[in-house]
Design a protein around this motif. Structure first.
Motif, PDB file in Angstrom:
ATOM      1  N   GLU A   1      -0.537  -7.249  -1.085  1.00  0.00           N
ATOM      2  CA  GLU A   1      -1.248  -8.096  -2.049  1.00  0.00           C
ATOM      3  C   GLU A   1      -0.316  -9.206  -2.524  1.00  0.00           C
ATOM      4  O   GLU A   1       0.836  -8.954  -2.900  1.00  0.00           O
TER       5      GLU A   1
ATOM      6  N   ARG B   1      -4.256   2.724  -3.326  1.00  0.00           N
ATOM      7  CA  ARG B   1      -5.432   2.323  -4.098  1.00  0.00           C
ATOM      8  C   ARG B   1      -6.508   3.393  -4.027  1.00  0.00           C
ATOM      9  O   ARG B   1      -6.600   4.148  -3.067  1.00  0.00           O
TER      10      ARG B   1
ATOM     11  N   TRP C   1      -0.101  -5.058   5.563  1.00  0.00           N
ATOM     12  CA  TRP C   1      -0.933  -5.832   4.610  1.00  0.00           C
ATOM     13  C   TRP C   1      -0.411  -5.592   3.192  1.00  0.00           C
ATOM     14  O   TRP C   1      -0.196  -4.454   2.772  1.00  0.00           O
TER      15      TRP C   1
ATOM     16  N   PRO D   1     -11.531  -3.509   2.509  1.00  0.00           N
ATOM     17  CA  PRO D   1     -11.231  -4.935   2.706  1.00  0.00           C
ATOM     18  C   PRO D   1     -12.327  -5.653   3.488  1.00  0.00           C
ATOM     19  O   PRO D   1     -13.029  -5.075   4.316  1.00  0.00           O
TER      20      PRO D   1
ATOM     21  N   ARG E   1       0.816  -1.198   0.000  1.00  0.00           N
ATOM     22  CA  ARG E   1       0.000   0.000   0.000  1.00  0.00           C
ATOM     23  C   ARG E   1       0.855   1.255   0.000  1.00  0.00           C
ATOM     24  O   ARG E   1       0.449   2.284  -0.524  1.00  0.00           O
TER      25      ARG E   1
ATOM     26  N   TYR F   1     -11.311 -10.020  -8.029  1.00  0.00           N
ATOM     27  CA  TYR F   1     -10.912  -9.885  -6.632  1.00  0.00           C
ATOM     28  C   TYR F   1      -9.390  -9.862  -6.507  1.00  0.00           C
ATOM     29  O   TYR F   1      -8.652 -10.316  -7.400  1.00  0.00           O
ATOM     30  N   VAL F   2      -8.947  -9.306  -5.368  1.00  0.00           N
ATOM     31  CA  VAL F   2      -7.528  -9.253  -4.995  1.00  0.00           C
ATOM     32  C   VAL F   2      -7.392  -9.887  -3.621  1.00  0.00           C
ATOM     33  O   VAL F   2      -8.232  -9.671  -2.740  1.00  0.00           O
ATOM     34  N   LEU F   3      -6.333 -10.689  -3.434  1.00  0.00           N
ATOM     35  CA  LEU F   3      -6.084 -11.354  -2.151  1.00  0.00           C
ATOM     36  C   LEU F   3      -4.930 -10.674  -1.440  1.00  0.00           C
ATOM     37  O   LEU F   3      -3.856 -10.461  -2.030  1.00  0.00           O
ATOM     38  N   GLU F   4      -5.155 -10.311  -0.178  1.00  0.00           N
ATOM     39  CA  GLU F   4      -4.117  -9.696   0.634  1.00  0.00           C
ATOM     40  C   GLU F   4      -3.770 -10.604   1.809  1.00  0.00           C
ATOM     41  O   GLU F   4      -4.618 -11.363   2.285  1.00  0.00           O
TER      42      GLU F   4
END
Length: 629
Positions: free
Chosen positions: A541, A483, A539, A584, A478, A519-522
């Motif tokens: 990605e 974002r 956090w 999130p 981040r 979707y995005v996975l973190e």
């Protein structure tokens, strides 16, 4: 002096003269023309007049014919005997007929007269020298009450009238009688008259128009009725008819809107039914503030349809309007009502809506401001809560946010050490957000050398053990790539574990709004700060080399590989829409099993029995030696 006398007529001549005289008298009494030519009538004979009977309506007049016979075939002069009447009415001048044989006189009856009869006498006299008047004849007058006589159309058909409406037709009513017609009109249902036409009064000789109403209600059947306006009169009855029809029927006449928690729009759905045997196209028009799913709704015969209406999310005011529906001349209005949009509080500061970062030196005070704005149409109640070393200067008490207003919370950090800090700011009453990340980096005091940077996840074992992770997990941090957060993108609220291994894990989730999305996975890692040497959570990605994220019509799925056995991993899912992302979802904690544990149990189960067998064999050999020794 001598006299010559004519011979007296013979007997045959006397008979013929008698017959001719009788015929002449009969002809004169009927036609008033006198005896036939060639018949000598002595002069001086008077005329003969007849008695007469006539009817007159009270308040009206009547022509009375006067007739008589003169044997001399002379013109007659008529006169009224003085003192013989009439007693209750009046007479006009005598008017002679063109042939001079007859005459007429007008008798007028007063409207206020109460008499039932009247009379007067008249006589006639031939217009000839030496004539004399006839004997008197009586004119008897019967006075009758005036009576109305109506003439109305035989039938009145309304044709096809849309249900839930009414139709009006004109019914002309003519009075050809002598009296005024007065009545209270009560047509048979479902026919009626307007209130202004409920009492009908038609004077003699005039016409009145009655506004007749047909209301089919909800019925589509043929309706017939026979309305007797005036009994006993051939033309006093009218046959009524009409049929209701419904090209479409909405399920309700009043419709309210409900808020959609995903899109924040207010939505209403109206069901429409076509009960007829033919297809119908309905033109729709609503208030300017309402978006319709279509401007025209087409329904098959006997089919159903739906009209979807939405109020945009930016429009938060109350609404009261009308949806107009028109088809085949059938017009229906549905009342629309919407309360102000519910209160919707969003995070307007920080701009990314997810993280508040604190940076400063040890020993100082750091603050950040959280701003909450109500973008709804009603007031909302919010509260915030945080754990030490962070604190709220305004306290943890809740606050009310009016529509369009913004409230702020000031978060203060008083660090008791250097290094990284991570906490959650818990929120209540904020749209689609229950916690906000608080991250702080406090510089190390001067003179302390920091260790090199490391990246790891905690071990599932207690005691602070760590497990390193690959450096290229930092695919999109981040801090490296902020974002663009959009609160209109739905959030994944729950994920479900599918499989778990010592080095991999798979889980799935449903689409939050039923539509297929990306979707995005973190995952959460712990980084060691280069300056302070202390760890703090972070956090990031996961890149495609380690996480395979897919999406289909059923939902989303993620499969993560190359994990370390015995590790404790936190994951969360973020919905992506182009270059924008949702806030999130909740974290999913996974603990990978350790392979050593399984091998340890296998060794105990294998080594233990082997040791026991070896011991038993050794004891048996020792006893055998003792026995043989």
């Amino acid at each position: 002096m001598s006299h010559t006398c004519a011979a007296p007529p013979t007997s045959i001549q006397r008979v013929w003269l008698f017959l001719l005289a009788i015929a002449a008298l009969a002809a004169g009494s009927v036609s008033g023309q006198g005896p036939p030519p060639g018949i000598a009538v002595p002069e001086g004979i008077s005329a003969t007049v007849e008695d007469i009977e006539v009817d007159v309506v009270r308040g009206f007049s009547v022509e009375v014919p006067l007739s008589g016979y003169s044997p001399t075939n002379k013109r007659l002069e008529y006169s009224i005997f003085e003192g013989t009447g009439p007693e209750h009415g009046t007479l006009g001048e005598i008017v002679k007929a063109a042939d001079g044989k007859g005459a007429r006189v007008r008798y007028s009856c007063p409207a206020d007269s109460v008499a039932l009869a009247d009379e007067f006498k008249y006589r006639a006299r031939p217009v000839a020298e030496g004539s004399r008047p006839s004997s008197a004849a009586t004119v008897r007058i019967r006075i009758v009450e005036p009576s109305p006589v109506l003439q109305i159309p035989e039938a009145l058909d309304f044709g096809r009238v849309p249900i839930r409406t009414s139709a009006v037709r004109d019914l002309p009513v003519r009075n050809v009688g002598t009296g005024t017609f007065v009545a209270e009109l009560r047509p048979p249902a479902p026919f009626s008259v307007r209130a202004a036409d409920a009492r009908l009064e038609v004077p003699p000789g005039e016409v009145r128009v009655v506004k007749l109403v047909f209301e089919p209600g909800e019925s589509v059947e043929q309706k017939r009725g026979e309305w007797v306006v005036q009994a006993g009169v051939p033309e006093g009855t009218v046959k009524l008819g009409g049929r209701g029809f419904a090209p479409f029927v909405p399920v309700t006449s009043t419709l309210g809107f409900a808020a959609d928690p995903q899109t924040h729009r207010r939505v209403a759905r109206l069901g429409v039914r076509n009960p007829g045997a033919e297809a119908v196209a309905i033109d729709l028009r609503g208030p300017d503030r309402v978006e319709l799913s279509a401007a025209r709704l087409e329904l098959e015969a006997g089919g159903d349809g739906e009209v979807r209406m939405e109020i945009p999310a930016a429009d938060v005011e109350s609404l009261q309007g009308t949806l107009t529906m028109v088809a085949d001349g059938h017009r229906v209005e549905v009342e629309l009502k919407a309360e102000p949009a519910p209160g919707r509080v969003v995070v307007t500061r920080p701009e990314n809506g997810r993280t508040l970062r604190f940076e400063g030196d040890y020993g100082g005070t750091m603050t950040q401001v959280l701003a909450l704005t109500n973008r709804g149409g009603q007031g909302a109640f919010v509260s915030a809560r945080v754990n030490p070393p962070f604190r709220l200067l305004e306290g943890d008490s809740g606050r009310e946010v009016q529509p369009g207003a913004t409230v702020t919370y000031t978060i203060e950090l008083l660090p008791d050490r250097a290094g990284g800090f991570a906490e959650q700011l818990r929120l209540s009453g904020v749209d689609e957000l229950t916690e906000l990340e608080l991250e702080a980096l406090v510089s190390l005091p001067p003179g302390v050398e920091p260790p090199p940077m490391r990246v790891y996840v905690p071990s599932r074992e207690e005691g602070g053990a760590t497990i390193p992770v690959p450096v290229d997990w930092l695919a999109i941090g981040r801090a490296e790539k902020p974002r663009q957060i959009s609160y209109s993108i739905p959030v994944v609220r729950a994920a479900f574990l599918e499989s778990l291994g010592s080095d991999r894990v798979a889980f799935r989730w449903d689409h939050p709004d039923g539509k297929q999305r990306e979707y995005v996975l973190e995952t959460e890692i712990h980084r060691v700060d280069e300056k302070s040497g202390l760890p703090y959570p972070y956090w990031i990605e996961l890149g495609p080399s380690y996480a395979k994220v897919t999406s289909d019509a059923k939902g989303g799925r993620a499969e993560v590989s190359q994990l370390s056995p015995g590790g404790k991993y936190n994951f969360r899912v973020v919905t992506a829409d182009g270059g924008r992302f949702s806030t999130p979802g909740p974290r999913l904690t996974v603990m990978t099993p350790a392979k050593e544990g399984l091998l340890r149990w296998l060794r105990w189960w294998m080594v233990g029995p082997a040791v026991l067998v070896v011991g038993l064999v050794a004891m048996w050999r020792q006893r055998r030696r003792d026995f043989m020794g």
